[in-house]
Design a protein around this motif. Structure first.
Motif, PDB file in Angstrom:
ATOM      1  N   ALA A  85       0.921  -1.510  -0.033  1.00  9.62           N
ATOM      2  CA  ALA A  85      -0.023  -0.006  -0.109  1.00  9.62           C
ATOM      3  C   ALA A  85       0.375   0.939   0.379  1.00  9.62           C
ATOM      4  O   ALA A  85       0.736   2.013  -0.541  1.00  9.62           O
ATOM      5  N   TYR A  86       2.239   0.952   0.759  1.00  8.62           N
ATOM      6  CA  TYR A  86       2.847   2.323   0.776  1.00  8.62           C
ATOM      7  C   TYR A  86       3.403   2.618  -0.564  1.00  8.62           C
ATOM      8  O   TYR A  86       3.977   3.797  -0.542  1.00  8.62           O
ATOM      9  N   ARG A  87       3.381   1.821  -1.504  1.00  7.92           N
ATOM     10  CA  ARG A  87       4.715   0.942  -2.194  1.00  7.92           C
ATOM     11  C   ARG A  87       3.803   1.902  -3.237  1.00  7.92           C
ATOM     12  O   ARG A  87       3.992   3.099  -4.454  1.00  7.92           O
ATOM     13  N   VAL A  88       2.817   1.981  -3.247  1.00  9.07           N
ATOM     14  CA  VAL A  88       1.079   2.429  -4.325  1.00  9.07           C
ATOM     15  C   VAL A  88       1.720   4.722  -4.350  1.00  9.07           C
ATOM     16  O   VAL A  88       1.773   4.314  -5.403  1.00  9.07           O
ATOM     17  N   PHE A  89       1.109   4.056  -2.702  1.00 16.52           N
ATOM     18  CA  PHE A  89       1.711   5.757  -2.095  1.00 16.52           C
ATOM     19  C   PHE A  89       2.805   6.630  -3.522  1.00 16.52           C
ATOM     20  O   PHE A  89       2.705   7.312  -3.851  1.00 16.52           O
ATOM     21  N   SER A 244       7.249  -4.470  -6.932  1.00 10.85           N
ATOM     22  CA  SER A 244       8.084  -4.467  -7.502  1.00 10.85           C
ATOM     23  C   SER A 244       7.571  -2.325  -8.067  1.00 10.85           C
ATOM     24  O   SER A 244       6.171  -2.617  -8.585  1.00 10.85           O
ATOM     25  N   ARG A 245       8.974  -1.445  -8.602  1.00 12.79           N
ATOM     26  CA  ARG A 245       8.171  -0.457  -9.035  1.00 12.79           C
ATOM     27  C   ARG A 245       7.586  -0.828 -10.254  1.00 12.79           C
ATOM     28  O   ARG A 245       6.833   0.342 -10.523  1.00 12.79           O
ATOM     29  N   LYS A 246       8.366  -1.498 -11.219  1.00 14.40           N
ATOM     30  CA  LYS A 246       7.449  -1.372 -12.344  1.00 14.40           C
ATOM     31  C   LYS A 246       6.062  -2.412 -12.233  1.00 14.40           C
ATOM     32  O   LYS A 246       4.889  -1.664 -12.791  1.00 14.40           O
ATOM     33  N   VAL A 251       0.000  -1.019 -12.522  1.00 14.77           N
ATOM     34  CA  VAL A 251      -1.229  -0.480 -12.034  1.00 14.77           C
ATOM     35  C   VAL A 251      -1.808   0.176 -11.537  1.00 14.77           C
ATOM     36  O   VAL A 251      -3.152   0.868 -11.904  1.00 14.77           O
ATOM     37  N   LEU A 252      -1.086   1.225 -11.398  1.00 13.23           N
ATOM     38  CA  LEU A 252      -1.136   2.673 -11.132  1.00 13.23           C
ATOM     39  C   LEU A 252      -1.606   3.558 -12.793  1.00 13.23           C
ATOM     40  O   LEU A 252      -2.596   3.649 -12.653  1.00 13.23           O
ATOM     41  N   LEU A 253      -0.124   3.404 -13.399  1.00 15.13           N
ATOM     42  CA  LEU A 253      -1.435   3.464 -14.821  1.00 15.13           C
ATOM     43  C   LEU A 253      -2.668   2.818 -15.524  1.00 15.13           C
ATOM     44  O   LEU A 253      -3.740   3.516 -16.539  1.00 15.13           O
ATOM     45  N   LEU A 254      -2.639   1.643 -15.030  1.00 14.43           N
ATOM     46  CA  LEU A 254      -4.279   0.441 -16.124  1.00 14.43           C
ATOM     47  C   LEU A 254      -5.258   0.993 -15.247  1.00 14.43           C
ATOM     48  O   LEU A 254      -6.376   0.762 -15.745  1.00 14.43           O
ATOM     49  N   THR A 255      -5.251   1.847 -13.693  1.00 13.09           N
ATOM     50  CA  THR A 255      -6.297   2.152 -13.118  1.00 13.09           C
ATOM     51  C   THR A 255      -6.154   4.192 -13.036  1.00 13.09           C
ATOM     52  O   THR A 255      -7.152   4.321 -13.886  1.00 13.09           O
TER      53      THR A 255
END
Length: 554
Positions: A85-89, A244-246, A251-255
């Protein structure tokens, strides 16, 4: 926690955010009155056009961030994956800084081209340049708000919104007044008033920048204080597979991409409305000052009023998203349907009477708020377009439902189809029927109504959900019709004895009371639902004393 408590928790969080949204809108309405008076119709035209460009920039950079971050963080927190969750942030923050910084620079350095060549309102350049740094500030702010919402708390977002609006109100009014004098001193003759209006609009946008910066500093302080708890949670996290960062960026871009597309198509209609109106009116020979003034009435009065119920709907959607994502993890279809129904009902309980109020009391409300202006045109716009509030509020919630169900492409498709219908309808109304400014409220009804129909179809396909009709639409509509008729009659009678302004205040108070009574008597809200509301026990006691609930729901 029981399913019942889980089901009402997101509504309570939504109520907190909705309350904050209502406070910010009330503050916004309060300061827009002196701001509108300072800027005048022409200044409001520049101010409104600049905010349409700004809104488009936010859609491309940060509009989707709170919802996307909230969705991704809540999904990982539900599984106890605090590290992920923190990596997503962190990934979202990088995205926000880069996208916000780039778009902010593009708007600042291309402000002249945008204002002169696209919007056909050259003097809006000053307000546009003042406002451009706010794009970066709001992008960072959006990530922080999404992070806290993903953890299921709306309080930091709510407090930051109220603080932002309070500072915005003060700085906007003071800035508009001071910069108007500067603008007038830069020109002479007929141009003097136009430059004064343009600089006043720039002063108004300065409040937006300082307000957003204040909210950002507050959330950074809260996040710093929250970090101790966050580190403790991550130490307890036994997740074996760290993303991973990748993977995070993918996931971020797809969302984010579908949400950006959906939000852009959904909200770009306002920019298209004003661009089409300006260009078509200019082609038909209308002077820039005249069509700028008409757009000022649209932005200053019509949009200010209709945005009040829309802000509540947006707050409900923001709290609804993480809750729906968490429920999706369980696969409990009944609970999914229950949550969608609950938020839709709550939404319509507010939107429908607001629309009825705009249709029946638009003149008295605007004359009460903007007492030194001729409100005939915006009043007619509100009467014509009031029903659009219902469709916009419902489409906001159904968009969030589809996104929460991972049907990310559906809102994009539906908004795009509706936008094409909207543009064609607006063009016909402006060019063929020549309905001028009144074409825009009508086109908004067509646009939002189309989205509602398409979203309802996709929700049935996604989870088999079909919206309950009686308590969601029928009873609130009947209660609103009763409210509108009684309040209009009260206003007409009071005007004869106590004057226009006092009559408007009394009519509004009567409208709220009559709607509440009619809703309870018709069975639009249950005793249990009243009890779950703030001060619910007191409200139930009052209803029972008035025999509104006697023998019911027991």
């Amino acid at each position: 926690m029981s399913d019942k408590k889980k089901g009402t928790n997101f509504l309570m969080q939504g109520t907190i955010l909705a309350a904050a949204a209502m406070i910010t809108k009330i503050v916004g309405l309060a300061y827009r009155i002196p701001l509108t008076n300072i800027m005048g119709a022409e200044g409001n035209g520049y101010y409104g056009v600049v905010f349409q460009v700004y809104s488009l920039a936010l859609m491309l950079t940060s509009y989707s961030l709170p919802m996307a971050v909230s969705k991704l963080v809540s999904a990982r927190v539900a599984l106890g994956q605090y590290k992920n969750a923190y990596r997503v942030f962190k990934g979202a923050m990088t995205f926000g800084i880069l996208s916000g910084g780039i778009v902010s620079a593009i708007v600042f350095f291309n402000a002249r081209f945008i204002s002169e060549e696209i919007m056909k309102m050259g003097l809006s350049i000053y307000a546009l340049r003042v406002l451009s740094p706010c794009i970066l500030i709001v992008a960072i702010l959006g990530v922080l708000r999404g992070f806290f919402q993903g953890y299921g708390t709306m309080i930091p977002t709510a407090i930051s919104q109220v603080a932002e609006q309070l500072i915005n109100a003060i700085v906007s009014v003071v800035g508009a007044y001071l910069l108007m004098q500067t603008g007038r001193s830069m020109a002479s003759g007929e141009a003097k008033e136009s430059y004064g209006a343009a600089f006043a609009a720039a002063g108004g946008t300065l409040g937006t920048v300082i307000g957003a910066l204040t909210a950002l500093l507050f959330l950074l302080f809260v996040f710093t204080a929250y970090k101790t708890r966050l580190k403790r949670q991550m130490r307890r996290d036994r997740t074996r597979r760290l993303e991973s960062r990748k993977t995070i960026y993918k996931v971020l871009l797809l969302t984010i991409a579908p949400v950006i597309l959906s939000a852009t198509v959904y909200n770009i209609s306002n920019l298209i409305d004003q661009t089409m109106f300006s260009n078509i009116m200019a082609a038909q020979g209308m002077a820039e000052k005249e069509y700028s003034s008409l757009l000022g009435l649209l932005n200053g009065q019509y949009d200010t009023m209709t945005n009040i119920p829309l802000s509540v709907s947006s707050a409900l959607a923001a709290s609804f998203m993480p809750s729906l994502v968490t429920t999706m993890q369980t696969g409990n279809r009944k609970q999914i349907h229950s949550k969608i129904n609950m938020v839709s009902r709550f939404n319509m309980l507010i939107a429908i009477p607001c629309a009825a109020g705009f249709i029946t009391l638009s003149g008295p409300i605007l004359n009460l708020l903007y007492f030194n202006q001729d409100n005939a045109i915006p009043s007619l716009m509100l009467r014509i377009g009031g029903i659009s509030v219902v469709f916009f509020c419902l489409s906001t919630v159904t968009n969030a439902a589809l996104q929460g169900l991972d049907r990310m492409a559906a809102p994009v498709k539906n908004a795009a189809i509706s936008l094409v219908i909207h543009v064609v309808a607006l063009f016909i109304m402006l060019v063929v029927f020549k309905w001028e400014i009144y074409s825009i409220p009508i086109s908004k009804i067509i646009f939002a109504g189309s989205i509602c129909i398409l979203n309802a179809h996709d929700l049935r396909g996604a989870c088999g959900y079909m919206q309950e009709q009686k308590q969601t639409f029928v009873i609130p509509t009947i209660a609103s019709v009763i409210m509108g008729a009684v309040s209009l009659l009260v206003h007409l009678l009071c005007v004869l004895f106590i004057g226009e302004m006092a009559a408007a205040v009394i009519a509004i108070i009567v409208a709220v009371i009559v709607y509440g009574i009619a809703l309870v008597v018709l069975g639009g809200i249950t005793e249990e639902e009243i009890l779950s509301a703030p001060k619910g026990a007191t409200l139930v006691a009052i209803c029972r004393k008035l025999h509104l609930l006697k023998g019911r729901y027991r």
